[in-house]
Design a protein around this motif. Sequence first.
Motif, PDB file in Angstrom:
ATOM      1  N   GLY A 147       0.858  -1.144   0.181  1.00  0.00           N
ATOM      2  CA  GLY A 147      -0.098   0.189   0.051  1.00  0.00           C
ATOM      3  C   GLY A 147       0.784   1.362   0.041  1.00  0.00           C
ATOM      4  O   GLY A 147       2.157   1.201   0.164  1.00  0.00           O
ATOM      5  N   ALA A 148       0.244   2.525  -0.076  1.00  0.00           N
ATOM      6  CA  ALA A 148       0.925   3.545  -0.033  1.00  0.00           C
ATOM      7  C   ALA A 148       1.556   4.008   1.138  1.00  0.00           C
ATOM      8  O   ALA A 148       2.552   4.711   1.250  1.00  0.00           O
ATOM      9  CB  ALA A 148      -0.118   4.543  -0.708  1.00  0.00           C
ATOM     10  N   GLY A 149       0.842   3.739   2.176  1.00  0.00           N
ATOM     11  CA  GLY A 149       1.385   3.930   3.680  1.00  0.00           C
ATOM     12  C   GLY A 149       1.269   2.877   4.357  1.00  0.00           C
ATOM     13  O   GLY A 149       0.745   1.808   4.248  1.00  0.00           O
ATOM     14  N   VAL A 150       1.650   3.067   5.733  1.00  0.00           N
ATOM     15  CA  VAL A 150       1.605   1.969   6.946  1.00  0.00           C
ATOM     16  C   VAL A 150       0.060   2.067   7.322  1.00  0.00           C
ATOM     17  O   VAL A 150      -0.303   3.242   7.540  1.00  0.00           O
ATOM     18  CB  VAL A 150       2.727   2.249   7.910  1.00  0.00           C
ATOM     19  CG1 VAL A 150       2.439   1.328   9.123  1.00  0.00           C
ATOM     20  CG2 VAL A 150       4.025   2.203   7.502  1.00  0.00           C
ATOM     21  N   SER A 151      -0.608   1.157   7.389  1.00  0.00           N
ATOM     22  CA  SER A 151      -1.772   1.146   7.728  1.00  0.00           C
ATOM     23  C   SER A 151      -2.084   0.258   9.262  1.00  0.00           C
ATOM     24  O   SER A 151      -1.427  -0.603   9.202  1.00  0.00           O
ATOM     25  CB  SER A 151      -2.794   0.381   6.624  1.00  0.00           C
ATOM     26  OG  SER A 151      -4.008   0.332   7.269  1.00  0.00           O
ATOM     27  N   GLN A 152      -2.566   1.003  10.136  1.00  0.00           N
ATOM     28  CA  GLN A 152      -3.145   0.290  11.490  1.00  0.00           C
ATOM     29  C   GLN A 152      -4.109   0.158  11.779  1.00  0.00           C
ATOM     30  O   GLN A 152      -5.259   0.873  11.505  1.00  0.00           O
ATOM     31  CB  GLN A 152      -2.339   0.821  12.446  1.00  0.00           C
ATOM     32  CG  GLN A 152      -0.629   1.035  12.555  1.00  0.00           C
ATOM     33  CD  GLN A 152      -0.255   1.638  13.605  1.00  0.00           C
ATOM     34  OE1 GLN A 152       0.644   2.736  13.529  1.00  0.00           O
ATOM     35  NE2 GLN A 152      -0.342   1.059  14.799  1.00  0.00           N
ATOM     36  N   SER A 153      -4.862  -1.002  12.511  1.00  0.00           N
ATOM     37  CA  SER A 153      -6.326  -1.224  13.004  1.00  0.00           C
ATOM     38  C   SER A 153      -6.351  -1.732  14.040  1.00  0.00           C
ATOM     39  O   SER A 153      -5.262  -2.780  14.334  1.00  0.00           O
ATOM     40  CB  SER A 153      -7.076  -1.806  11.687  1.00  0.00           C
ATOM     41  OG  SER A 153      -6.556  -3.143  11.396  1.00  0.00           O
ATOM     42  N   PRO A 154      -7.393  -1.731  14.964  1.00  0.00           N
ATOM     43  CA  PRO A 154      -8.130  -0.410  14.803  1.00  0.00           C
ATOM     44  C   PRO A 154      -7.506   0.647  15.268  1.00  0.00           C
ATOM     45  O   PRO A 154      -6.551   0.522  15.766  1.00  0.00           O
ATOM     46  CB  PRO A 154      -9.046  -0.925  15.797  1.00  0.00           C
ATOM     47  CG  PRO A 154      -8.419  -1.818  16.651  1.00  0.00           C
ATOM     48  CD  PRO A 154      -7.321  -2.637  16.330  1.00  0.00           C
ATOM     49  N   ARG A 155      -8.127   1.781  14.712  1.00  0.00           N
ATOM     50  CA  ARG A 155      -7.380   3.092  15.448  1.00  0.00           C
ATOM     51  C   ARG A 155      -7.759   3.496  16.816  1.00  0.00           C
ATOM     52  O   ARG A 155      -6.907   4.037  17.310  1.00  0.00           O
ATOM     53  CB  ARG A 155      -8.075   4.188  14.498  1.00  0.00           C
ATOM     54  CG  ARG A 155      -7.610   4.431  12.803  1.00  0.00           C
ATOM     55  CD  ARG A 155      -6.179   4.810  12.832  1.00  0.00           C
ATOM     56  NE  ARG A 155      -5.776   5.856  13.863  1.00  0.00           N
ATOM     57  CZ  ARG A 155      -6.024   7.011  13.439  1.00  0.00           C
ATOM     58  NH1 ARG A 155      -6.610   7.384  12.441  1.00  0.00           N
ATOM     59  NH2 ARG A 155      -5.468   8.069  14.172  1.00  0.00           N
ATOM     60  N   TYR A 156      -8.634   2.898  17.233  1.00  0.00           N
ATOM     61  CA  TYR A 156      -9.111   2.912  18.535  1.00  0.00           C
ATOM     62  C   TYR A 156      -9.657   1.763  19.238  1.00  0.00           C
ATOM     63  O   TYR A 156     -10.577   1.141  18.630  1.00  0.00           O
ATOM     64  CB  TYR A 156     -10.250   4.170  18.736  1.00  0.00           C
ATOM     65  CG  TYR A 156      -9.919   5.719  18.260  1.00  0.00           C
ATOM     66  CD1 TYR A 156     -10.294   5.920  16.901  1.00  0.00           C
ATOM     67  CD2 TYR A 156      -9.154   6.621  18.980  1.00  0.00           C
ATOM     68  CE1 TYR A 156      -9.952   6.894  16.307  1.00  0.00           C
ATOM     69  CE2 TYR A 156      -8.666   7.685  18.602  1.00  0.00           C
ATOM     70  CZ  TYR A 156      -9.023   8.145  16.992  1.00  0.00           C
ATOM     71  OH  TYR A 156      -8.578   9.298  16.575  1.00  0.00           O
ATOM     72  N   LYS A 157      -9.259   1.574  20.240  1.00  0.00           N
ATOM     73  CA  LYS A 157      -9.665   0.194  21.074  1.00  0.00           C
ATOM     74  C   LYS A 157      -9.851   0.441  22.450  1.00  0.00           C
ATOM     75  O   LYS A 157      -8.889   1.132  23.138  1.00  0.00           O
ATOM     76  CB  LYS A 157      -8.616  -0.868  20.849  1.00  0.00           C
ATOM     77  CG  LYS A 157      -9.095  -1.982  21.663  1.00  0.00           C
ATOM     78  CD  LYS A 157     -10.253  -2.937  20.902  1.00  0.00           C
ATOM     79  CE  LYS A 157     -10.569  -4.180  21.588  1.00  0.00           C
ATOM     80  NZ  LYS A 157     -11.826  -4.794  21.076  1.00  0.00           N
ATOM     81  N   VAL A 158     -11.002   0.334  23.115  1.00  0.00           N
ATOM     82  CA  VAL A 158     -11.418   0.473  24.568  1.00  0.00           C
ATOM     83  C   VAL A 158     -11.458  -1.151  24.939  1.00  0.00           C
ATOM     84  O   VAL A 158     -12.300  -1.895  24.447  1.00  0.00           O
ATOM     85  CB  VAL A 158     -12.772   1.107  24.590  1.00  0.00           C
ATOM     86  CG1 VAL A 158     -12.970   1.159  26.331  1.00  0.00           C
ATOM     87  CG2 VAL A 158     -12.586   2.517  24.295  1.00  0.00           C
ATOM     88  N   ALA A 159     -10.769  -1.364  25.857  1.00  0.00           N
ATOM     89  CA  ALA A 159     -10.642  -2.911  26.381  1.00  0.00           C
ATOM     90  C   ALA A 159     -11.157  -2.779  28.192  1.00  0.00           C
ATOM     91  O   ALA A 159     -10.537  -1.869  28.778  1.00  0.00           O
ATOM     92  CB  ALA A 159      -9.539  -3.471  26.228  1.00  0.00           C
ATOM     93  N   LYS A 160     -11.764  -3.775  28.489  1.00  0.00           N
ATOM     94  CA  LYS A 160     -11.874  -3.757  30.011  1.00  0.00           C
ATOM     95  C   LYS A 160     -10.333  -4.588  30.401  1.00  0.00           C
ATOM     96  O   LYS A 160     -10.191  -5.533  29.738  1.00  0.00           O
ATOM     97  CB  LYS A 160     -13.106  -4.657  30.211  1.00  0.00           C
ATOM     98  CG  LYS A 160     -14.556  -4.014  29.913  1.00  0.00           C
ATOM     99  CD  LYS A 160     -15.677  -4.655  30.589  1.00  0.00           C
ATOM    100  CE  LYS A 160     -17.025  -4.149  30.077  1.00  0.00           C
ATOM    101  NZ  LYS A 160     -18.090  -4.783  30.526  1.00  0.00           N
ATOM    102  N   ARG A 161     -10.174  -4.288  31.597  1.00  0.00           N
ATOM    103  CA  ARG A 161      -9.131  -4.862  32.404  1.00  0.00           C
ATOM    104  C   ARG A 161      -9.295  -6.469  32.341  1.00  0.00           C
ATOM    105  O   ARG A 161     -10.277  -6.760  32.971  1.00  0.00           O
ATOM    106  CB  ARG A 161      -8.806  -4.249  33.651  1.00  0.00           C
ATOM    107  CG  ARG A 161      -7.740  -4.750  34.192  1.00  0.00           C
ATOM    108  CD  ARG A 161      -7.407  -3.610  35.529  1.00  0.00           C
ATOM    109  NE  ARG A 161      -8.071  -3.493  36.495  1.00  0.00           N
ATOM    110  CZ  ARG A 161      -8.522  -4.412  37.534  1.00  0.00           C
ATOM    111  NH1 ARG A 161      -7.495  -5.453  37.808  1.00  0.00           N
ATOM    112  NH2 ARG A 161      -9.375  -4.316  38.484  1.00  0.00           N
TER     113      ARG A 161
END
Lengths: 112, 115
Positions: free
Chosen positions: B1-15
């Motif tokens: 791809g054209a750039g580095v792609s990361q997923s998810p952008r946001y993640k909320v997890a319980k302890r």
Amino acid sequence: AQSVTQPDIHITVSEGASLELRCNYSYGATPYLFWYVQSPGQGLQLLLKYFSGDTLVQGIKGFEAEFKRSQSSFNLRKPSVHWSDAAEYFCAVAATAGKSTFGDGTTLTVKP
Amino acid sequence: GAGVSQSPRYKVAKRGQDVALRCDPISGHVSLFWYQQALGQGPEFLTYFQNEAQLDKSGLPSDRFFAERPEGSVSTLKIQRTQQEDSAVYLCASSQDRGRNRELFFGEGSRLTVL
């Protein structure tokens, strides 16, 4: 071990004024040195890099940096700051291959 | 791809939950790096791959952190039994990492919040 110190946590300059951000590094051999810029919510973008040769390197957006071995410094400069330059700036040092070590960054605020 | 792609952008997890963060590097980049960035700090090195080989994992803070890059392309950072101190932005970067081309190309990061 390699390390980077950015002495200024926060700098404020007026638009059109000159800028210098300081960076001191510690590394046993000739370092690979970098400056990156990070806007809020974004990843880091390379501004410029130094490997060898001419100690004054030019980068994008009108930035330049000077490598001074005697002072273990790699300060970033810009003659005239624009409002869009407001961001966080990171200096980094790398071994010949492998990880880069980053400073804690300098936040630049530009006053109108 | 054209750039580095990361997923998810946001993640909320319980302890205590497990999370997996994905990184898709620039095509042809041999090296891949994971960094952790806490609020107001610079990126801290976690681990480094050259192709599928994990050459340095000295920055992983505990054995709850695990990274893999099985085919030398996409990488996954896994955090088991998440703790509040794991809350941070996780940055992935790739690089050609040879000759004069050692600069890192970063993704936008995955922001992890552990409640």
